[in-house]
Design a protein around this motif. Structure first.
Motif, PDB file in Angstrom:
ATOM      1  N   SER A   1       0.865  -1.432   0.075  1.00  0.00           N
ATOM      2  CA  SER A   1       0.101  -0.226   0.090  1.00  0.00           C
ATOM      3  C   SER A   1       0.875   1.370  -0.172  1.00  0.00           C
ATOM      4  O   SER A   1       0.591   2.152  -0.925  1.00  0.00           O
ATOM      5  CB  SER A   1      -1.011  -0.008   1.270  1.00  0.00           C
ATOM      6  OG  SER A   1      -2.001  -1.057   1.067  1.00  0.00           O
TER       7      SER A   1
ATOM      8  N   ARG B   1       2.646  15.055 -13.589  1.00  0.00           N
ATOM      9  CA  ARG B   1       1.688  15.293 -14.565  1.00  0.00           C
ATOM     10  C   ARG B   1       1.601  17.046 -14.285  1.00  0.00           C
ATOM     11  O   ARG B   1       1.396  17.587 -15.404  1.00  0.00           O
ATOM     12  CB  ARG B   1       0.250  14.849 -14.195  1.00  0.00           C
ATOM     13  CG  ARG B   1       0.220  13.099 -14.383  1.00  0.00           C
ATOM     14  CD  ARG B   1      -1.198  12.719 -14.507  1.00  0.00           C
ATOM     15  NE  ARG B   1      -1.805  13.316 -15.541  1.00  0.00           N
ATOM     16  CZ  ARG B   1      -3.427  13.629 -15.484  1.00  0.00           C
ATOM     17  NH1 ARG B   1      -3.726  13.323 -14.216  1.00  0.00           N
ATOM     18  NH2 ARG B   1      -3.895  14.202 -16.237  1.00  0.00           N
TER      19      ARG B   1
ATOM     20  N   ASN C   1       1.987   6.709  -7.038  1.00  0.00           N
ATOM     21  CA  ASN C   1       0.963   7.794  -7.473  1.00  0.00           C
ATOM     22  C   ASN C   1       1.408   8.868  -7.187  1.00  0.00           C
ATOM     23  O   ASN C   1       0.715   9.941  -7.980  1.00  0.00           O
ATOM     24  CB  ASN C   1      -0.433   7.268  -6.982  1.00  0.00           C
ATOM     25  CG  ASN C   1      -0.966   5.885  -7.712  1.00  0.00           C
ATOM     26  OD1 ASN C   1      -1.064   6.032  -8.997  1.00  0.00           O
ATOM     27  ND2 ASN C   1      -1.042   4.934  -7.117  1.00  0.00           N
TER      28      ASN C   1
ATOM     29  N   TYR D   1       2.428   1.870  -3.445  1.00  0.00           N
ATOM     30  CA  TYR D   1       1.496   2.356  -4.414  1.00  0.00           C
ATOM     31  C   TYR D   1       1.001   3.732  -4.212  1.00  0.00           C
ATOM     32  O   TYR D   1       1.141   4.622  -5.111  1.00  0.00           O
ATOM     33  CB  TYR D   1       0.093   1.546  -4.045  1.00  0.00           C
ATOM     34  CG  TYR D   1      -1.104   1.660  -5.037  1.00  0.00           C
ATOM     35  CD1 TYR D   1      -1.067   0.910  -6.297  1.00  0.00           C
ATOM     36  CD2 TYR D   1      -2.119   2.473  -4.641  1.00  0.00           C
ATOM     37  CE1 TYR D   1      -2.160   1.468  -7.070  1.00  0.00           C
ATOM     38  CE2 TYR D   1      -2.982   2.894  -5.343  1.00  0.00           C
ATOM     39  CZ  TYR D   1      -3.140   2.150  -6.476  1.00  0.00           C
ATOM     40  OH  TYR D   1      -4.168   2.476  -7.479  1.00  0.00           O
ATOM     41  N   ILE D   2       1.004   4.015  -2.826  1.00  0.00           N
ATOM     42  CA  ILE D   2       0.629   5.591  -2.527  1.00  0.00           C
ATOM     43  C   ILE D   2       1.594   6.545  -2.887  1.00  0.00           C
ATOM     44  O   ILE D   2       1.518   7.646  -3.533  1.00  0.00           O
ATOM     45  CB  ILE D   2       0.298   5.661  -0.973  1.00  0.00           C
ATOM     46  CG1 ILE D   2      -1.005   4.794  -0.637  1.00  0.00           C
ATOM     47  CG2 ILE D   2       0.198   7.041  -0.616  1.00  0.00           C
ATOM     48  CD1 ILE D   2      -1.161   4.830   0.934  1.00  0.00           C
TER      49      ILE D   2
ATOM     50  N   LYS E   1       3.927   9.914  -9.471  1.00  0.00           N
ATOM     51  CA  LYS E   1       3.377  10.483 -10.711  1.00  0.00           C
ATOM     52  C   LYS E   1       2.501  11.574 -11.004  1.00  0.00           C
ATOM     53  O   LYS E   1       2.664  12.298 -11.994  1.00  0.00           O
ATOM     54  CB  LYS E   1       2.490   9.504 -11.002  1.00  0.00           C
ATOM     55  CG  LYS E   1       2.888   8.011 -11.746  1.00  0.00           C
ATOM     56  CD  LYS E   1       1.820   7.076 -12.095  1.00  0.00           C
ATOM     57  CE  LYS E   1       2.102   5.400 -12.157  1.00  0.00           C
ATOM     58  NZ  LYS E   1       1.152   4.702 -12.404  1.00  0.00           N
TER      59      LYS E   1
END
Lengths: 189, 189
Positions: free
Chosen positions: B171, B185, B178, B174-175, B181
């Motif tokens: 987890s 952006r 992201n 993953y956190i 990411k």
DNA sequence: TTATAAAACTAACGGTATTAGTTTTTGGGG
DNA sequence: CCCCAAAAACTAATACCGTTAGTTTTATAA
């Protein structure tokens, strides 16, 4: 047969008032009894002790938070619901800083009632995230991420950690916006 | 002239041990004195009181955390540095749960030394985020988001809030993934 | 060797939670 | 209407906490 002066709800409400106004460490049986115009041993007719009172406060806080979150998402879906829930969460921590504190900090023992109240909140978050059609593992990761952001932001804000001049509200909006964007990216990947 | 038994560092170290093993609420002058084979008034020859001791612990914690974060990013840049720092942060909170607790919770007064220690950590994060060429406001938002995630995750993990079967380490990865990411952006938008 | 200053100690005080035992109050059954 | 049982207040006492004051011990600098 009882005297009508005190009851457990009045005690909890008063304890919450003290917590929100002066912090959780100011909640003692002594200050509580003073505020209720009573001697502290009298409180033991209604509660088992300070630890037990804090458990009651925690339960009260979890249920109140759940209610506020539920109300916030009424008639909303996906991004709109997620935004609303996030804002309702921080609104709760600002309205009830002391209650939030005792609600979060782990009690020595977690009984079934307390566990259920926490699980209900997680379930509500799951309900909102269902709209995104994530697979199970990713949904759990996402819940944990959201909870981390909400709790971390609230906690840091309360401890005065966001001291710089940039508007805190803007920061929160920015953080949630990007978090939601990230969910969408994962979804279509 | 002094007796060589105690000194302030020994006291702080022992207090940190108690905090990490039994929680911050177990750090009392009484337990501390017992562990040091001394009577509690003797501690006042070295510290001003319990509140002062906690301030010292907080300062110690902030400096230790800064050092660990610094070491973690050595020779790294951008994503790699950010990953390393995030992992070093949670590693610290796992290694020193009690110390982390007292480090985070706001003391009644924040003096210059304490403020500087906190600012140094924020500056280190700024240093790492410089690689992403964000404008000032977005960088502040991003710092606040990162701190929210790191503190929120650590705090929730410590309080046992991540109870589900899904791997907690996954987890966290993953956190952070992201989150990074999302920075990219924004950068190219 | 001795004077001094740091660092330990004991004693005491006020505040805390909690327990035990006592008094007061109240509302339902006679 | 009264009374009595039970709930809810109280007082008194205990144990623990932080902290202060005052005393004793001890290490080292002169």
């Amino acid at each position: 047969m009882p005297r009508v002066g005190l009851d457990i709800n009045k005690i909890i409400e008063t304890a919450v008032e003290i917590a929100d106004q002066e912090g959780i460490e100011a909640v003692t049986l002594a200050t509580l009894a003073r505020k209720l115009s009573v001697k502290s041993p009298s409180l033991f007719n209604h509660i088992k002790g300070l630890a037990s009172l804090k458990r009651e406060m925690s339960l009260y806080g979890l249920r109140l938070l759940l209610e506020k979150l539920k109300n916030s998402i009424e008639g909303k879906q996906q991004d709109e619901a997620l935004y609303a829930m996030a804002y309702a969460y921080v609104a709760f921590t600002r309205e009830h800083p002391g209650l939030y504190e005792v609600t979060i900090q782990a009690p020595e023992v977690i009984d079934g009632e307390l566990k259920k109240a926490g699980d209900d909140i997680v379930e509500l978050i799951i309900y909102v995230l269902k709209d995104y059609n994530l697979d199970y593992e990713k949904m759990i990761h996402t819940i944990r991420g959201l909870r981390s952001i909400l709790h971390g932001f609230s906690s840091l804000e309360q401890s005065g950690a966001f001291a710089l001049s940039v508007n805190v509200e803007e920061s929160f909006k920015y953080i949630i916006k990007n978090f939601i964007k990230a969910i969408h990216r994962v979804d279509r990947k």
